[in-house]
Design a protein around this motif. Structure first.
Motif, mmCIF file in Angstrom:
data_model
loop_
_atom_site.group_PDB
_atom_site.id
_atom_site.type_symbol
_atom_site.label_atom_id
_atom_site.label_comp_id
_atom_site.label_asym_id
_atom_site.label_seq_id
_atom_site.Cartn_x
_atom_site.Cartn_y
_atom_site.Cartn_z
ATOM 1 N N LEU A 81 0.791 -1.309 0.073
ATOM 2 C CA LEU A 81 0.005 -0.004 0.084
ATOM 3 C C LEU A 81 0.940 1.263 0.033
ATOM 4 C CD1 LEU A 81 -2.333 -1.373 2.469
ATOM 5 C CD2 LEU A 81 -2.776 -1.271 0.079
ATOM 6 N N GLY A 82 2.165 1.140 0.492
ATOM 7 C CA GLY A 82 2.944 2.144 0.342
ATOM 8 C C GLY A 82 4.573 1.876 0.499
ATOM 9 N N GLN A 83 5.605 2.540 0.027
ATOM 10 C CA GLN A 83 6.713 2.079 0.194
ATOM 11 C C GLN A 83 7.635 3.232 0.147
ATOM 12 O OE1 GLN A 83 8.142 -1.227 -2.078
ATOM 13 N NE2 GLN A 83 9.679 -0.365 -2.596
ATOM 14 N N ALA A 84 9.001 3.240 0.831
ATOM 15 C CA ALA A 84 9.823 3.960 0.972
ATOM 16 C C ALA A 84 11.164 3.563 1.225
ATOM 17 C CB ALA A 84 9.369 5.261 2.000
ATOM 18 N N THR A 85 12.188 4.110 0.796
ATOM 19 C CA THR A 85 13.415 3.902 1.301
ATOM 20 C C THR A 85 13.986 4.838 2.014
ATOM 21 O OG1 THR A 85 13.704 2.512 -0.954
ATOM 22 C CG2 THR A 85 15.822 3.190 0.271
ATOM 23 N N VAL A 86 14.629 4.547 3.330
ATOM 24 C CA VAL A 86 15.406 5.351 4.110
ATOM 25 C C VAL A 86 16.908 4.903 4.364
ATOM 26 C CG1 VAL A 86 13.215 6.345 5.227
ATOM 27 C CG2 VAL A 86 14.699 4.444 6.058
ATOM 28 N N GLN A 87 17.665 5.868 4.742
ATOM 29 C CA GLN A 87 19.028 5.713 5.049
ATOM 30 C C GLN A 87 19.305 5.401 6.516
ATOM 31 O OE1 GLN A 87 21.393 4.780 2.619
ATOM 32 N NE2 GLN A 87 19.490 5.152 1.059
ATOM 33 N N LEU A 88 20.094 4.486 6.887
ATOM 34 C CA LEU A 88 20.415 4.138 8.258
ATOM 35 C C LEU A 88 21.906 4.272 8.315
ATOM 36 C CD1 LEU A 88 20.138 2.698 10.867
ATOM 37 C CD2 LEU A 88 20.355 0.583 9.860
ATOM 38 N N ALA A 89 22.361 4.772 9.495
ATOM 39 C CA ALA A 89 23.791 4.977 9.926
ATOM 40 C C ALA A 89 23.814 4.598 11.455
ATOM 41 C CB ALA A 89 24.344 6.362 9.277
ATOM 42 N N ALA A 90 24.156 3.621 11.879
ATOM 43 C CA ALA A 90 24.378 3.150 13.346
ATOM 44 C C ALA A 90 25.749 3.056 13.727
ATOM 45 C CB ALA A 90 23.384 1.939 13.498
ATOM 46 N N ARG A 91 26.206 3.581 14.604
ATOM 47 C CA ARG A 91 27.632 3.458 14.920
ATOM 48 C C ARG A 91 27.616 2.247 15.798
ATOM 49 N NH1 ARG A 91 26.433 8.238 17.907
ATOM 50 N NH2 ARG A 91 26.896 7.080 19.629
ATOM 51 N N GLY A 92 28.868 1.472 15.986
ATOM 52 C CA GLY A 92 29.090 0.178 16.420
ATOM 53 C C GLY A 92 28.506 0.377 17.801
ATOM 54 N N ASP A 99 12.647 7.862 11.627
ATOM 55 C CA ASP A 99 11.419 8.121 11.616
ATOM 56 C C ASP A 99 10.731 7.488 10.501
ATOM 57 O OD1 ASP A 99 11.146 9.792 13.951
ATOM 58 O OD2 ASP A 99 11.869 11.579 12.866
ATOM 59 N N VAL A 100 9.610 6.904 10.600
ATOM 60 C CA VAL A 100 8.723 6.234 9.598
ATOM 61 C C VAL A 100 7.849 7.317 9.023
ATOM 62 C CG1 VAL A 100 6.998 4.373 9.309
ATOM 63 C CG2 VAL A 100 8.733 3.956 10.765
ATOM 64 N N PRO A 101 7.951 7.489 7.775
ATOM 65 C CA PRO A 101 6.880 8.362 7.200
ATOM 66 C C PRO A 101 5.510 8.053 7.397
ATOM 67 C CG PRO A 101 8.698 7.820 5.615
ATOM 68 C CD PRO A 101 8.925 6.755 6.696
ATOM 69 N N ARG A 102 4.693 9.492 7.705
ATOM 70 C CA ARG A 102 3.454 9.296 8.262
ATOM 71 C C ARG A 102 2.770 8.535 7.379
ATOM 72 N NH1 ARG A 102 2.274 11.048 12.822
ATOM 73 N NH2 ARG A 102 3.214 13.069 13.751
ATOM 74 N N GLU A 103 2.821 8.530 5.906
ATOM 75 C CA GLU A 103 2.183 7.733 5.030
ATOM 76 C C GLU A 103 2.308 6.194 5.005
ATOM 77 O OE1 GLU A 103 5.490 9.117 2.575
ATOM 78 O OE2 GLU A 103 4.524 10.001 3.938
ATOM 79 N N LEU A 104 3.352 5.725 5.811
ATOM 80 C CA LEU A 104 3.382 4.327 5.777
ATOM 81 C C LEU A 104 2.748 3.677 7.324
ATOM 82 C CD1 LEU A 104 6.891 3.916 4.436
ATOM 83 C CD2 LEU A 104 4.575 3.849 3.217
ATOM 84 N N THR A 105 2.314 4.607 8.087
ATOM 85 C CA THR A 105 1.704 4.244 9.315
ATOM 86 C C THR A 105 0.428 3.417 9.074
ATOM 87 O OG1 THR A 105 2.508 6.457 10.522
ATOM 88 C CG2 THR A 105 0.549 4.941 11.384
ATOM 89 N N PRO A 106 0.520 2.038 9.371
ATOM 90 C CA PRO A 106 -0.595 1.201 9.134
ATOM 91 C C PRO A 106 -2.039 1.543 9.658
ATOM 92 C CG PRO A 106 1.162 -0.080 10.147
ATOM 93 C CD PRO A 106 1.386 1.477 10.284
ATOM 94 N N VAL A 107 -3.171 1.476 8.853
ATOM 95 C CA VAL A 107 -4.375 1.888 9.373
ATOM 96 C C VAL A 107 -5.347 0.835 9.609
ATOM 97 C CG1 VAL A 107 -6.536 3.164 8.502
ATOM 98 C CG2 VAL A 107 -4.126 3.917 7.781
ATOM 99 N N GLY A 108 -5.697 0.402 10.838
ATOM 100 C CA GLY A 108 -6.569 -0.717 11.394
ATOM 101 C C GLY A 108 -5.824 -1.861 11.361
ATOM 102 N N ALA A 109 -6.441 -2.947 11.825
ATOM 103 C CA ALA A 109 -5.967 -4.459 12.045
ATOM 104 C C ALA A 109 -5.573 -5.075 10.746
ATOM 105 C CB ALA A 109 -6.828 -4.985 12.939
ATOM 106 N N LYS A 110 -5.800 -4.547 9.439
ATOM 107 C CA LYS A 110 -5.367 -5.396 8.350
ATOM 108 C C LYS A 110 -4.289 -4.849 7.673
ATOM 109 C CE LYS A 110 -10.047 -7.460 8.200
ATOM 110 N NZ LYS A 110 -10.715 -8.311 7.148
#
Length: 127
Positions: A81-92, A99-110
Motif C-alpha cells: 500500500l506504500g513504500q519508502a527507502t530511508v538511509q540508516l547509519a548506526a555506530r558500533g 522516523d517512519v514516514p506518516r503515510e506508511l503508518t498502518p491503518v487498522g488491524a488489516k
C-alpha cells in the motif's frame, strides 16, 4: 545488559535423534541456525512514539552499520500500500532511530509495516 542461552547438549556423539545443535557427523542442525539468528549483531524493530512510528536499528557489532532500508506498508492480503527507502547509519554498539514516514503508518488491524535492510549489507556500508 545480560543475555544468554544454556545449551544442554551442543553435539551428538553418534547418530541419534536428539535436542543437540550439531549432529554426530558435525553437521549443524536447525537449533544451531536459530541460535545464530537469535543472537545476530543487528536487529530492526518498530517502536510507537509520541510523534508517530520509528524504526530502531540495534547494532551490537563493533563496526558502523550503514544500509538502505526499505519500509513497506502491506495489507494482510499481501498488497503493498506504500513504500519508502530511508538511509540508516548506526555506530558500533549503539541504537539508531529512523522516523517512519506518516503515510506508511498502518491503518487498522488489516495492515502492517515491514522493514528490510538491503541484502548483503556489510560492516561500514552497503555492498
Amino acid at each position: 545488559m545480560c543475555a544468554g542461552t544454556i545449551v544442554w547438549q551442543l553435539n551428538d556423539c553418534w547418530p541419534v535423534t536428539s535436542w543437540a545443535a550439531i549432529d554426530g557427523d558435525g553437521r549443524e542442525k536447525p537449533l544451531y541456525h536459530e541460535l545464530k539468528r537469535l543472537y545476530a549483531d543487528r536487529l530492526l524493530t518498530f517502536q510507537a512514539e509520541a510523534g508517530g512510528l520509528a524504526l530502531a536499528a540495534v547494532n551490537q557489532g563493533a563496526q558502523e552499520w550503514r544500509a538502505a532500508l526499505t519500509l513497506r506498508r502491506v495489507s494482510v492480503e499481501g498488497e503493498v500500500l506504500g513504500q519508502a527507502t530511508v538511509q540508516l547509519a548506526a555506530r558500533g554498539r549503539s541504537v539508531a532511530r529512523v522516523d517512519v514516514p506518516r503515510e506508511l503508518t498502518p491503518v487498522g488491524a488489516k495492515e502492517f509495516l515491514v522493514g528490510d535492510a538491503a541484502p548483503g549489507t556489510g560492516p561500514g556500508g552497503t555492498g
